[in-house]
Motif scaffolding. Sequence first.
Motif, PDB file in Angstrom:
ATOM      1  N   HIS A   1       0.836  -1.210   0.000  1.00  0.00           N
ATOM      2  CA  HIS A   1       0.000   0.000   0.000  1.00  0.00           C
ATOM      3  C   HIS A   1       0.868   1.257   0.000  1.00  0.00           C
ATOM      4  CE1 HIS A   1      -2.677   3.153   1.477  1.00  0.00           C
ATOM      5  NE2 HIS A   1      -1.941   3.259   2.567  1.00  0.00           N
ATOM      6  N   LEU A  38      -4.916   5.827 -11.407  1.00  0.00           N
ATOM      7  CA  LEU A  38      -4.993   4.379 -11.209  1.00  0.00           C
ATOM      8  C   LEU A  38      -4.172   3.966  -9.974  1.00  0.00           C
ATOM      9  CD1 LEU A  38      -5.239   1.610 -13.720  1.00  0.00           C
ATOM     10  CD2 LEU A  38      -3.366   1.394 -12.102  1.00  0.00           C
ATOM     11  N   LEU A  39      -2.983   4.549  -9.830  1.00  0.00           N
ATOM     12  CA  LEU A  39      -2.139   4.246  -8.665  1.00  0.00           C
ATOM     13  C   LEU A  39      -2.829   4.652  -7.365  1.00  0.00           C
ATOM     14  CD1 LEU A  39       1.409   5.407  -9.869  1.00  0.00           C
ATOM     15  CD2 LEU A  39       0.692   3.079  -9.447  1.00  0.00           C
ATOM     16  N   THR A  72      -5.992   5.080  -6.784  1.00  0.00           N
ATOM     17  CA  THR A  72      -7.167   4.238  -6.523  1.00  0.00           C
ATOM     18  C   THR A  72      -6.730   2.925  -5.881  1.00  0.00           C
ATOM     19  OG1 THR A  72      -8.222   5.199  -8.463  1.00  0.00           O
ATOM     20  CG2 THR A  72      -9.224   3.215  -7.591  1.00  0.00           C
ATOM     21  N   ALA A  73      -5.693   2.289  -6.473  1.00  0.00           N
ATOM     22  CA  ALA A  73      -5.198   1.025  -5.919  1.00  0.00           C
ATOM     23  C   ALA A  73      -4.666   1.232  -4.498  1.00  0.00           C
ATOM     24  CB  ALA A  73      -4.118   0.442  -6.816  1.00  0.00           C
ATOM     25  N   ILE A  89      -7.737   1.627  -2.078  1.00  0.00           N
ATOM     26  CA  ILE A  89      -8.453   0.374  -1.828  1.00  0.00           C
ATOM     27  C   ILE A  89      -7.638  -0.507  -0.881  1.00  0.00           C
ATOM     28  CG2 ILE A  89      -9.362  -1.746  -2.906  1.00  0.00           C
ATOM     29  CD1 ILE A  89     -10.943   0.906  -3.457  1.00  0.00           C
ATOM     30  N   SER A  90      -6.332  -0.615  -1.141  1.00  0.00           N
ATOM     31  CA  SER A  90      -5.516  -1.467  -0.269  1.00  0.00           C
ATOM     32  C   SER A  90      -5.407  -0.869   1.131  1.00  0.00           C
ATOM     33  CB  SER A  90      -4.131  -1.699  -0.878  1.00  0.00           C
ATOM     34  OG  SER A  90      -3.501  -0.471  -1.159  1.00  0.00           O
ATOM     35  N   ILE A 120      -7.698   1.105   2.728  1.00  0.00           N
ATOM     36  CA  ILE A 120      -8.970   0.951   3.455  1.00  0.00           C
ATOM     37  C   ILE A 120      -9.129  -0.504   3.906  1.00  0.00           C
ATOM     38  CG2 ILE A 120     -11.496   1.051   3.230  1.00  0.00           C
ATOM     39  CD1 ILE A 120     -11.001   3.280   1.085  1.00  0.00           C
ATOM     40  N   ASN A 121      -8.819  -1.438   2.990  1.00  0.00           N
ATOM     41  CA  ASN A 121      -8.915  -2.870   3.292  1.00  0.00           C
ATOM     42  C   ASN A 121      -8.028  -3.232   4.494  1.00  0.00           C
ATOM     43  OD1 ASN A 121      -9.984  -5.465   2.111  1.00  0.00           O
ATOM     44  ND2 ASN A 121      -7.809  -5.962   2.035  1.00  0.00           N
ATOM     45  N   GLU A 122      -6.789  -2.725   4.467  1.00  0.00           N
ATOM     46  CA  GLU A 122      -5.810  -2.985   5.536  1.00  0.00           C
ATOM     47  C   GLU A 122      -6.285  -2.394   6.862  1.00  0.00           C
ATOM     48  OE1 GLU A 122      -1.926  -1.475   4.256  1.00  0.00           O
ATOM     49  OE2 GLU A 122      -1.618  -0.589   6.236  1.00  0.00           O
ATOM     50  N   GLY A 129     -16.722   1.400   5.441  1.00  0.00           N
ATOM     51  CA  GLY A 129     -15.406   1.388   4.797  1.00  0.00           C
ATOM     52  C   GLY A 129     -15.473   0.756   3.413  1.00  0.00           C
ATOM     53  N   ASN A 130     -16.173  -0.374   3.305  1.00  0.00           N
ATOM     54  CA  ASN A 130     -16.322  -1.012   1.988  1.00  0.00           C
ATOM     55  C   ASN A 130     -17.044  -0.086   1.011  1.00  0.00           C
ATOM     56  OD1 ASN A 130     -15.152  -3.248   3.117  1.00  0.00           O
ATOM     57  ND2 ASN A 130     -16.867  -4.634   2.770  1.00  0.00           N
ATOM     58  N   GLY A 180     -14.765   2.427  -0.358  1.00  0.00           N
ATOM     59  CA  GLY A 180     -13.935   1.839  -1.416  1.00  0.00           C
ATOM     60  C   GLY A 180     -14.682   1.760  -2.741  1.00  0.00           C
ATOM     61  N   VAL A 181     -15.936   1.339  -2.673  1.00  0.00           N
ATOM     62  CA  VAL A 181     -16.746   1.224  -3.896  1.00  0.00           C
ATOM     63  C   VAL A 181     -16.957   2.611  -4.520  1.00  0.00           C
ATOM     64  CG1 VAL A 181     -19.038   0.603  -4.772  1.00  0.00           C
ATOM     65  CG2 VAL A 181     -17.872  -0.904  -3.151  1.00  0.00           C
ATOM     66  N   ILE A 184     -13.765   3.722  -6.310  1.00  0.00           N
ATOM     67  CA  ILE A 184     -13.618   3.025  -7.599  1.00  0.00           C
ATOM     68  C   ILE A 184     -14.567   3.661  -8.632  1.00  0.00           C
ATOM     69  CG2 ILE A 184     -14.195   0.874  -8.807  1.00  0.00           C
ATOM     70  CD1 ILE A 184     -11.737   0.250  -7.477  1.00  0.00           C
TER      71      ILE A 184
END
Lengths: 243, 243
Positions: free
Chosen positions: A118, A166-167, A169-170, A173-174, A176-178, A200-201, A204-205, A208
């Motif tokens: 991340h 794109l970077l 966004t990735a 997402i990583s 928030i997930n973490e 949180g999910n 992320g949506v 995206i």
Amino acid sequence: MRSTVTFYLCYLLCLALGLACVACVCVWNSRWRGGFAWDGSGLQFNWHPVLMVTGLVVLYGYGAVVYRVPLTWGQNKLPWKLLHAALMLGSLIMSILGLCAVFAVHNAKNTPNLYSLHSWIGITAIILFALQWGVGFAGFLLPCSPVLLRKLLKPVHVWLGGSILLLTTAACISGINEKLFFVLKGNVTYSSLPPEGLLGNSLGVLIIAFGLVVLKILSNIKWQRPDSRPGEIAYTPLQDENE
Amino acid sequence: MRSTVTFYLCYLLCLALGLACVACVCVWNSRWRGGFAWDGSGLQFNWHPVLMVTGLVVLYGYGAVVYRVPLTWGQNKLPWKLLHAALMLGSLIMSILGLCAVFAVHNAKNTPNLYSLHSWIGITAIILFALQWGVGFAGFLLPCSPVLLRKLLKPVHVWLGGSILLLTTAACISGINEKLFFVLKGNVTYSSLPPEGLLGNSLGVLIIAFGLVVLKILSNIKWQRPDSRPGEIAYTPLQDENE
């Protein structure tokens, strides 16, 4: 005409999704993560997602699509260039503050910086963004920059702009997930999908969806600003606008 | 001519980065994660990253750029359509197997499925991909599909194809990041950046680079296959190629 209506629908969606991202990340960190401080505690960390999502994603996306608004096409390009540069500078400053927030918390807790995937993706995005801003300023705003250089620079600037999105966004997402895996354990685990996990999910949506709408606006050739007319040169104090 | 040389350089880079991603994810899971099995154990999980990176990212990316190879432009489009559809079907089947791998492990351990942001983004990508393949097959390969439908479908198909790649990239980065935090704890933590952490991070960087190169190839107008000539229709057994 139909293309213009579709553009404004997309643009409204872009504005709305951006606002929804900001609202979501603010509510998450103020109501579920305890709010904000700048004292090396976990509360300082909360600035990190807020500044990154607001600055590096939303303000960046808004700045990226400025030239696509048809209302601005009949006008001198320079004020829109300055707005583009200002929005991007605001985004860059917020990103750097967001970095400072997480570095300060890590340093206070003796946690190493920049080891996770991340963080690698995020720091790459910010370094490329800073370079992009500097080269963009020198190439497109300084009067001494030659027209040929601008012509060569423009496609690279546009492509790198999309790539940075794109970077980021990735990275978001990583991140928030973490974060959700870190904080949702014990009695209320992430796997039981409690309200904070859902929020949180959803963030992320939304990020995206925002990224996809911005990239859609940028990639549609019909929505690109037509080349400036020669007559416009007279109105541009810094440099001609034919790049 | 210069544009063709640049294309082939980009295409070689795309092929090389794809192979590097596959090599990296295979080495990671075979040498560092204990190898593979299909028995509900952690070894079955190891198929998940391998199948997703190989199928949903690399094979998908290779399939996406098939039409851009100038060598194929002078020829009948149908064989390349079939190759595109076959590569994408292979990618879809590998992705579904990759899903089965993780669901089987979760079910064996009574772990809930589809709660994390990583899984939400990943499952959305696969559902959209399955829809995209089905609609693409019906719209572009079935003889009964009207030409007008193909014309309307094509820009949506191209845009959704790029969007799915953005979703899969974000899903991969968050998945690798999450996995490294899960497995690198205790004596050897992720924050000390041990060799496995470096390998996983490098895999993430390679995936991002691969995604950017594929999107660059797809977005360059000069590299798009010119519309087919009317004379080509005679060579296409399923349907004319003028969409």
